[in-house]
Design an enzyme around this catalytic site. Structure first.
Site, PDB file in Angstrom:
ATOM      1  N   LEU A  33     -18.705   1.370-134.055  1.00  0.00           N
ATOM      2  CA  LEU A  33     -17.902   2.594-134.166  1.00  0.00           C
ATOM      3  C   LEU A  33     -18.714   3.764-134.717  1.00  0.00           C
ATOM      4  CD1 LEU A  33     -14.397   1.198-135.274  1.00  0.00           C
ATOM      5  CD2 LEU A  33     -15.222   1.710-132.974  1.00  0.00           C
ATOM      6  N   GLY A  36     -18.668   5.248-131.034  1.00  0.00           N
ATOM      7  CA  GLY A  36     -17.484   4.851-130.273  1.00  0.00           C
ATOM      8  C   GLY A  36     -16.196   5.157-131.014  1.00  0.00           C
ATOM      9  N   ASP A  51     -22.151  -4.256-135.998  1.00  0.00           N
ATOM     10  CA  ASP A  51     -23.385  -3.662-135.509  1.00  0.00           C
ATOM     11  C   ASP A  51     -24.195  -4.779-134.847  1.00  0.00           C
ATOM     12  OD1 ASP A  51     -25.407  -1.041-136.726  1.00  0.00           O
ATOM     13  OD2 ASP A  51     -26.047  -2.571-135.300  1.00  0.00           O
ATOM     14  N   PHE A  73     -23.933  -2.048-123.546  1.00  0.00           N
ATOM     15  CA  PHE A  73     -23.941  -0.587-123.370  1.00  0.00           C
ATOM     16  C   PHE A  73     -24.450   0.148-124.609  1.00  0.00           C
ATOM     17  CE2 PHE A  73     -20.657  -2.144-120.501  1.00  0.00           C
ATOM     18  CZ  PHE A  73     -20.918  -1.452-119.334  1.00  0.00           C
ATOM     19  N   TYR A 141     -36.612   8.059-124.871  1.00  0.00           N
ATOM     20  CA  TYR A 141     -35.372   7.440-124.407  1.00  0.00           C
ATOM     21  C   TYR A 141     -35.620   6.639-123.119  1.00  0.00           C
ATOM     22  CZ  TYR A 141     -30.948   6.924-121.996  1.00  0.00           C
ATOM     23  OH  TYR A 141     -29.897   6.398-121.294  1.00  0.00           O
ATOM     24  N   LYS A 145     -35.770   2.329-122.470  1.00  0.00           N
ATOM     25  CA  LYS A 145     -35.003   1.573-121.473  1.00  0.00           C
ATOM     26  C   LYS A 145     -35.938   0.814-120.527  1.00  0.00           C
ATOM     27  CE  LYS A 145     -30.697   2.637-122.506  1.00  0.00           C
ATOM     28  NZ  LYS A 145     -29.613   1.663-122.658  1.00  0.00           N
ATOM     29  N   ILE A 207     -26.563  28.215-118.825  1.00  0.00           N
ATOM     30  CA  ILE A 207     -27.188  27.551-117.673  1.00  0.00           C
ATOM     31  C   ILE A 207     -28.684  27.477-117.984  1.00  0.00           C
ATOM     32  CG2 ILE A 207     -27.691  27.682-115.214  1.00  0.00           C
ATOM     33  CD1 ILE A 207     -25.110  29.261-114.838  1.00  0.00           C
ATOM     34  N   ARG A 221     -28.238  17.340-109.738  1.00  0.00           N
ATOM     35  CA  ARG A 221     -28.060  15.986-110.281  1.00  0.00           C
ATOM     36  C   ARG A 221     -27.022  15.236-109.450  1.00  0.00           C
ATOM     37  NH1 ARG A 221     -31.898  17.406-112.414  1.00  0.00           N
ATOM     38  NH2 ARG A 221     -32.485  17.471-114.610  1.00  0.00           N
ATOM     39  N   ASP A 284     -36.374  18.834-118.109  1.00  0.00           N
ATOM     40  CA  ASP A 284     -35.396  18.678-117.027  1.00  0.00           C
ATOM     41  C   ASP A 284     -36.095  18.719-115.663  1.00  0.00           C
ATOM     42  OD1 ASP A 284     -33.003  18.386-118.378  1.00  0.00           O
ATOM     43  OD2 ASP A 284     -32.516  20.525-118.355  1.00  0.00           O
TER      44      ASP A 284
HETATM   45  N1  UFG Z   1     -27.098  21.805-118.326  1.00  0.00           N
HETATM   46  C1  UFG Z   1     -26.915  23.159-118.495  1.00  0.00           C
HETATM   47  N2  UFG Z   1     -26.219  23.583-119.585  1.00  0.00           N
HETATM   48  C2  UFG Z   1     -25.700  22.720-120.510  1.00  0.00           C
HETATM   49  C3  UFG Z   1     -25.896  21.330-120.320  1.00  0.00           C
HETATM   50  C4  UFG Z   1     -26.594  20.911-119.214  1.00  0.00           C
HETATM   51  O1  UFG Z   1     -27.375  23.980-117.696  1.00  0.00           O
HETATM   52  O2  UFG Z   1     -25.097  23.175-121.483  1.00  0.00           O
HETATM   53  C5  UFG Z   1     -27.833  21.329-117.137  1.00  0.00           C
HETATM   54  C6  UFG Z   1     -29.085  20.559-117.488  1.00  0.00           C
HETATM   55  O3  UFG Z   1     -30.170  21.417-117.641  1.00  0.00           O
HETATM   56  C7  UFG Z   1     -29.194  19.620-116.283  1.00  0.00           C
HETATM   57  C8  UFG Z   1     -27.752  19.395-115.839  1.00  0.00           C
HETATM   58  O4  UFG Z   1     -26.997  20.443-116.439  1.00  0.00           O
HETATM   59  O5  UFG Z   1     -29.883  20.277-115.255  1.00  0.00           O
HETATM   60  C9  UFG Z   1     -27.196  18.066-116.298  1.00  0.00           C
HETATM   61  O6  UFG Z   1     -27.456  17.946-117.706  1.00  0.00           O
HETATM   62  P1  UFG Z   1     -26.857  16.780-118.589  1.00  0.00           P
HETATM   63  O7  UFG Z   1     -27.362  17.012-119.974  1.00  0.00           O
HETATM   64  O8  UFG Z   1     -25.404  16.674-118.368  1.00  0.00           O
HETATM   65  O9  UFG Z   1     -27.508  15.477-117.958  1.00  0.00           O
HETATM   66  P2  UFG Z   1     -29.049  15.117-117.734  1.00  0.00           P
HETATM   67  O10 UFG Z   1     -29.256  15.193-116.247  1.00  0.00           O
HETATM   68  O11 UFG Z   1     -29.961  15.889-118.575  1.00  0.00           O
HETATM   69  O12 UFG Z   1     -29.065  13.658-118.340  1.00  0.00           O
HETATM   70  C10 UFG Z   1     -28.870  12.541-117.577  1.00  0.00           C
HETATM   71  C11 UFG Z   1     -28.327  11.427-118.457  1.00  0.00           C
HETATM   72  C12 UFG Z   1     -29.368  10.987-119.447  1.00  0.00           C
HETATM   73  C13 UFG Z   1     -30.661  10.708-118.738  1.00  0.00           C
HETATM   74  C14 UFG Z   1     -31.107  11.903-117.957  1.00  0.00           C
HETATM   75  C15 UFG Z   1     -32.389  11.656-117.212  1.00  0.00           C
HETATM   76  O13 UFG Z   1     -27.173  11.846-119.141  1.00  0.00           O
HETATM   77  O14 UFG Z   1     -28.926   9.828-120.107  1.00  0.00           O
HETATM   78  O15 UFG Z   1     -30.115  12.226-117.013  1.00  0.00           O
HETATM   79  O16 UFG Z   1     -32.900  12.850-116.692  1.00  0.00           O
HETATM   80  F1  UFG Z   1     -31.625  10.399-119.626  1.00  0.00           F
END
Ligand code: UFG
Length: 327
Positions: A33, A36, A51, A73, A141, A145, A207, A221, A284
């Site tokens: 928790l 969670g 844990d 998970f 991260y 994994k 953005i 994505r 990113d």
């Molecule tokens: N983004 C924004 N503004 C925000 C948040 C996100 O523009 O406030 C953009 C990010 O730059 C990215 C897209 O939205 O281009 C998605 O971002 P997220 O943070 O939602 O997700 P990510 O693609 O960064 O993360 C995911 C998984 C992670 C993993 C990662 C690997 O959630 O666990 O992909 O690239 F590690």
């Protein structure tokens, strides 16, 4: 089956618990928790607050509950934080998973589904990403994994463990009946942040980068609905093979840009969502989306909720009904 879901009170884990209960399994959710929420656990599942670093107690729970398979998970999953505090990520995601494997070994459990991630691919040379493409993570991260994927392969060979390590793309949405959803603190994911603006809980959103080599300049994505993701875990569990590891991408196979996600949120909510264009977020990659062919070819499984609007609608329903999340 008697299935232990570790991290069963978290976002993805709680959806897996619900799906397994609804498909007739006996589910023991194990969660410290820390991230969670007690209320996220389906009432027909048993919650054990523990844990998973506590190997002796974890093994005792596995034995007492006659657990036959584990879904794991529990993990730390903030890319930025992993860069700033790598020890936390190697401890929680690698060391604690080894402890969890010790507990499984003590209890004689041979079936495991472990959450992996598309972050193990790092910055791929091409998209869509297939499972055989090089894995070169760019964050602790993703590295943590990938390390576990390798550890699991060795353990599978040595001990006849049967495991799957699905690699998630961007998991999104909430249960279609509106009972459970996403409540991360802090929230960093795109879709919930956009919907928090729609709800008036944030004045605007940023953005991150509008100069990427993508059709509209923002990152692309692959958004997979959390219920589809949970179902894929059950498919993998049903197809485990002793001594072998199954590695599959879990995505829809179509990319949406950040602007497309925001537009879908505007359409679903009817709200004008204020945005600010800021610099790229370090680390990113421009475009990440899965080839979903592996799951289709081997198990005739595909994500069913492929319309981004339906994904957004499910999340919006959850946020409207639970403006303070689980609190
Ligand atoms: N983004 C924004 N503004 C925000 C948040 C996100 O523009 O406030 C953009 C990010 O730059 C990215 C897209 O939205 O281009 C998605 O971002 P997220 O943070 O939602 O997700 P990510 O693609 O960064 O993360 C995911 C998984 C992670 C993993 C990662 C690997 O959630 O666990 O992909 O690239 F590690």
């Amino acid at each position: 089956m008697n299935i232990a879901v570790i991290g069963g009170a978290g976002y993805i884990g709680s959806h897996a618990v619900k799906l397994l209960v609804e498909r007739g399994h006996r589910v023991i959710a194990i969660d410290n928790l820390g991230m969670g929420h007690r209320a996220a656990v389906h009432p027909k599942a048993k919650l054990v607050v523990l844990d998973c670093a506590n190997v002796a107690r974890l093994a005792a729970v596995f034995m007492t509950e006659k657990i036959e398979a584990v879904m794991h998970f529990a993990a730390s999953a903030y890319v930025d934080e992993s860069v700033a505090d790598p020890r936390k990520y190697y401890r929680n995601n690698v060391a604690n998973t080894i402890g969890m494997l010790d507990a499984m070994h003590l209890a004689g459990i041979k079936k495991l589904v472990f959450s992996s991630t598309c972050a193990t691919y790092g910055e791929p040379e091409k998209v869509p990403i297939t499972e055989d493409m090089p894995q070169r993570p760019i964050s602790p991260y993703g590295q943590s994994k990938l390390m576990v994927e390798h550890i699991l392969l060795d353990v599978a060979r040595a001990e006849n463990l049967a495991f799957a390590a699905p690699r998630y793309f961007n998991v999104a949405g909430a249960a279609l009946d509106g009972t459970i959803g996403e409540d991360h603190r802090p929230e960093t994911h795109l879709l919930p942040i956009v919907l928090q603006v729609a709800m008036g809980r944030r004045p605007s959103m940023e953005i991150f980068g509008t100069d990427y080599p993508t059709p509209d300049g923002t990152c692309v994505r692959d958004y997979i609905h959390v219920w589809d993701l949970a179902e894929a875990h059950l498919v993998l569990l049903e197809n485990l093979q002793p001594g072998r590891g199954l590695f599959y991408n879990l995505g829809v196979g179509r990319g949406y840009s950040v602007r497309e996600v925001i537009d879908a949120c505007r359409a679903v909510t009817g709200k004008d969502i204020a945005t600010r264009q800021v610099a790229r977020r370090p680390g990113d990659p421009p475009a990440l989306f899965a080839s979903p062919e592996g799951m289709a070819r081997d198990f005739h499984w595909k994500a069913k909720i492929t319309d981004l609007h339906v994904i957004v609608e499910s999340a919006w329903r959850w946020f409207q009904a639970h403006p303070n999340g689980y609190q």
